[in-house]
Every structure is written in C-alpha cells, then in structure tokens.
Write an enzyme that holds these catalytic residues in place. Structure first.
Site: not given
Length: 487
Positions: A173, A422
């Site tokens: 993180h 996409d």
C-alpha cells in the site's frame, strides 16, 4: 541443528541504482502493514504475453521506471526506493507468473465460486478464499517480503481458462492508492493499444508534490476540538485493545448490494430529507450520493450486532477522501499521473443511537455534511497541519471523537471506474457470447480485492465500488473484518 535461525540477508545496494525517499503520504505507519491483491475477472480469453510485454514496456518509458523500484529501509528507519538503471532478466521490473487451465472457468473448483450478482443484499464469500487462485505461491504478503528480496513492488499474475481470464496485480500500500491504481491501469492500456504517446508523464519522480501541504493553514480544522489527546487517547487505546482481546476473530467478506435495493434506499432517503426541509428553503434540493447512503447502511450494519439501540457511544464514521481533485489546480495537476498515495479522511461524529434508530437519511445527510464541510482546500490544509504535528509528536495519525468512540471506516472506489477498463486489445477469443453478457468485450465483469493487514485490526472497515452495466448498477463492497463473533 535447526535450533538457531537467522534473518535473511538483505540484498546488497547496487551502485547504479537511483535512490529516492518515499513521499510523505506513502511512508506512514498506517500504510506499511498492508499488501494488496487486486484482481480483474474477464469473460474473455486475453493474450498473457501481450499483457506482460505491454506492462514491461510501460516501465521503460521515462520516469515510469520508478514503478520497478525496490523497497529498502535506510539507517534512519525510513523507506526509500532503489530504482535500477535498467531492467533485465536478472532484475526485472516486476515479478510475472502465469497459470493456464484447459477448462472453462465454471469447471474450475475454486474459480467457479467467484461472486456473481444477487437479487437481494447478500454476504458472500470470504475475500481470502481465492488466495491460491489469484496469486503465485510465494507472492509477497508483508513489507519485509519486499525489503528482504530484490523484487520490484509489483507482481503480475495471470490465470487463463478456455473462456475467461484473471489478472491480478499485487503491491504494498505504500506504493499507491485507489486513484493511483486507476492511473496505472490507464497507462498500461495506452501501451497495450500502441498509444505510448498518450501515456501521461509521471508526477513526483524524485520530489514530493505534497511536501508543503499543511504548512500554511488559513483556518482551524472543523473537528480540531474533538481531537483525542493525552490521557483520553490512552483510554481510547485501552478500550480498543480490550475489544480486540475479547472479540479477536475477524473475517473479510464480500457484500453484494443490488442496484434496485440501493435505488430504493436513496429515493426514500431523499424523500425523507425533502419532507423535513423548512418550507422557506425552497431553493435547496436535498442531495445524497450513492456513497452517502451506502455509508449510512454499512454503519448500521456494523453497529447492530454489537451495540444496543440506546447506546450513548460516539461513532466516528470516517470516509476516505481523495485529494487529487481538490489539489488539481496546483500540487497534483491532472495532466500528470500521480502513482502514489494522495488521500485523507472526512469525519462524521454521531451518537450510536441515532445511527441505529433514526432513518438512514439522517446518517447519510451527516456523511454528506462532513464531505461538504471538510472537503475544501482550506480544510485539507488544516487537517494536514494537524497530521504533521501529531506525527512529529506521537508518530501516528490524529484521531477525532472521544475516549469511548467506536470507529467505522468506508472507502468508496466509485471514481476509479474500474469496470470501464478496456483490455479489448489483448482479447484473442470471446468467452461469453455477447447476447449473454452485460459488459463489453475486454471489460471486467468482476473486480476483487484482498488486503493482507499483518496484524493490524481492520474490523468495521469497508471498501468497495459501483459497477455499471447495461443501465443497471451492481454494488459490490468488500467487508473487511466485521466482528463476526457477535453476529
């Protein structure tokens, strides 16, 4: 033999590496314990080599090589990046692994259990149930796995089926947050589509754009008088520790909140607020986002098994707040990609009895009020100033509320729009017929997150996002650490 053990030797420093410190919001005590697996599930067969090579190419473009940095701990106890001058087979930019199954995803004993939309709100699988599927066996789960190896911070694991593909990225993180993750995917997709010229330049390669944040506050923080300090913080810590000892079990689960249910809750909440609005206030139309309503719903969900409806305890309902938008005019311009952490929190303080007994519209409106009140540039500066002071004096983040407070954390990832990613340029075969799906070719139908917290309690912490498909909404929220022994 075997009685004495020793720590693994840390990799020797490479003279040609570029060494830079982590930014101020990256190397924090609250982020160091966490490593995340983040997986996208596609109903299409994607070319793993095309995915790997495009990801590799991204880290060869200008300052994007920073993503291949090795994490190190310096003599002062601070994290720093060691960036190779170039990447090769001996020191690749990231670890890559690939598993291939000659079966459909529905025939795989574990992959077939990946969550699917439900018609009613439902608590589904445990998030770590899919660990063996979504990562390599020796994948990192804690900070020391990076410090004691010469691996980069990113791992790419691809699982191929005859009709589907899973893509998992793993990172600490300290590397990036939710919007940083989206910026990383966007850059990767640009390279995948042969549009390297569209890859945004990297912001903050060797300098911290947020280094001055909080140094010149112009107003006090809205909740400054509620900061828990001194003996009050000691009592808060003792009470929190007692709860962890008395109720030690935590599980991470997935919640599916269908669109119809959410839309009904939001419509009802807005109607209630309109009915309560003064007649003279005709120019103000009540507003609640889906996130406001979900935060209120989750707060009640978390408190109901643990507190009576008459409870006088204070609840801090804390929402993660991204800083890129509010800092877009100067520190974090949108024409550059900021692959790092840039968020803080907005805080709503409420009595537990009000969350449990009043309509959801009330709690949701208080969440909306906290965002409007504390989400301004001046308030961001004011909170950052308190954070600076508290870290310098106590080595931790500031806490607001009172010594008996119960904490609920919500992180809304809707703005990342991950279901719009996409990857169609990598599709080699459509898995599910177009007439039988609610998402486009090369777009994920499910997104999965699994954090490794390494002993840090994450009960009553929720993260999630909204999925739009075919005009409908599917809300999937990871429930990180609900107190299941009281359920």
């Amino acid at each position: 033999m075997g009685v004495f053990t020793s720590k693994p030797a840390r990799p020797a420093q490479v003279p040609t590496d570029t060494i830079i410190p982590l930014h101020s919001k990256d190397d924090t005590a609250s982020l160091r314990p966490f490593v995340l697996d983040f997986a996208l599930c596609f109903d299409d067969v994607l070319d793993p080599e095309k995915l790997r090579s495009s990801f590799e190419r991204l880290m060869e473009i200008g300052d994007w090589r920073k993503l291949g940095a090795r994490l190190r701990l310096n003599d002062s106890g601070k994290l720093e990046y060691h960036i190779p001058a170039s990447f090769d087979a001996q020191r690749p930019a990231f670890r890559y692994s690939h598993m291939k199954y000659e079966t459909s995803i529905s025939e795989h004993p574990l992959a077939s259990k990946l969550p699917k939309p439900t018609s009613r709100p439902a608590v589904l699988n445990s998030t770590d149930e899919f660990q063996s599927l979504l990562r390599r066996k020796d994948g990192p789960t804690k900070l020391h796995d990076y410090l004691n190896s010469d691996d980069g911070q990113l791992s790419l694991h691809i699982v191929s089926f005859s009709d589907a593909t899973l893509i998992t990225l793993t990172w600490p993180h300290t590397l990036l947050d939710g919007m940083g993750r989206r910026a990383l995917y966007d850059a990767w997709i640009c390279v995948l589509n042969g549009r390297e010229a569209d890859v945004l330049p990297l912001q903050g390669f060797s300098t911290d754009p947020l280094a001055t944040l909080g140094t010149q506050p112009t107003e006090p923080y809205a909740l400054e008088k509620y900061q828990i300090k001194g003996f009050a913080f000691f009592i808060f810590a003792v009470r929190y520790a007692y709860e962890l000892i008395w109720y030690p079990k935590e599980e991470m689960r997935i919640i599916c909140l269908p669109a119809a249910h959410l839309n009904t809750m939001r419509s009802t909440a807005l109607s209630e607020l309109s009915a309560c609005a003064p007649d003279t206030d005709t120019d103000t139309t009540p507003f609640l986002s889906d996130g406001d309503v979900i935060s209120a719903w989750l707060a009640r969900l978390a408190l109901s098994p643990t507190l009576p409806q008459t409870s006088q305890r204070t609840v801090l309902l804390m929402n993660a707040f991204g800083l890129r938008g509010v800092l877009a005019n100067d520190l974090l311009p949108p024409h550059k990609a900021y692959i790092a952490n840039a968020s803080n929190s907005v805080h709503a303080l409420l009595p537990a009895r009000e969350i449990l007994t009043r309509p959801l519209s009330y709690t949701a409106s208080q969440v909306r009020r906290s965002i409007a009140q504390q989400g301004t540039r001046a308030q961001i500066e004011a909170l950052a100033a308190i954070e600076r002071e508290t870290y310098a004096s106590c080595g931790r983040s500031p806490v607001f509320g009172d010594s008996s407070m119960k904490l609920i954390v919500v992180s809304n990832w809707t703005k990342t729009k991950l279901f719009e990613l996409d990857f169609s340029a990598a599709v080699v075969r459509v898995g599910v017929p177009l007439e039988g799906r609610r998402h486009g070719v090369g777009r994920p139908r499910y997104v999965h997150s699994c954090p490794y917290s390494n002993g840090v309690p994450i009960r009553n912490a929720f993260s999630g996002f909204r999925k739009g498909c075919g005009g409908k909404l599917l809300d999937e929220w990871d429930v990180e650490g609900r107190d299941l022994e009281k359920d």
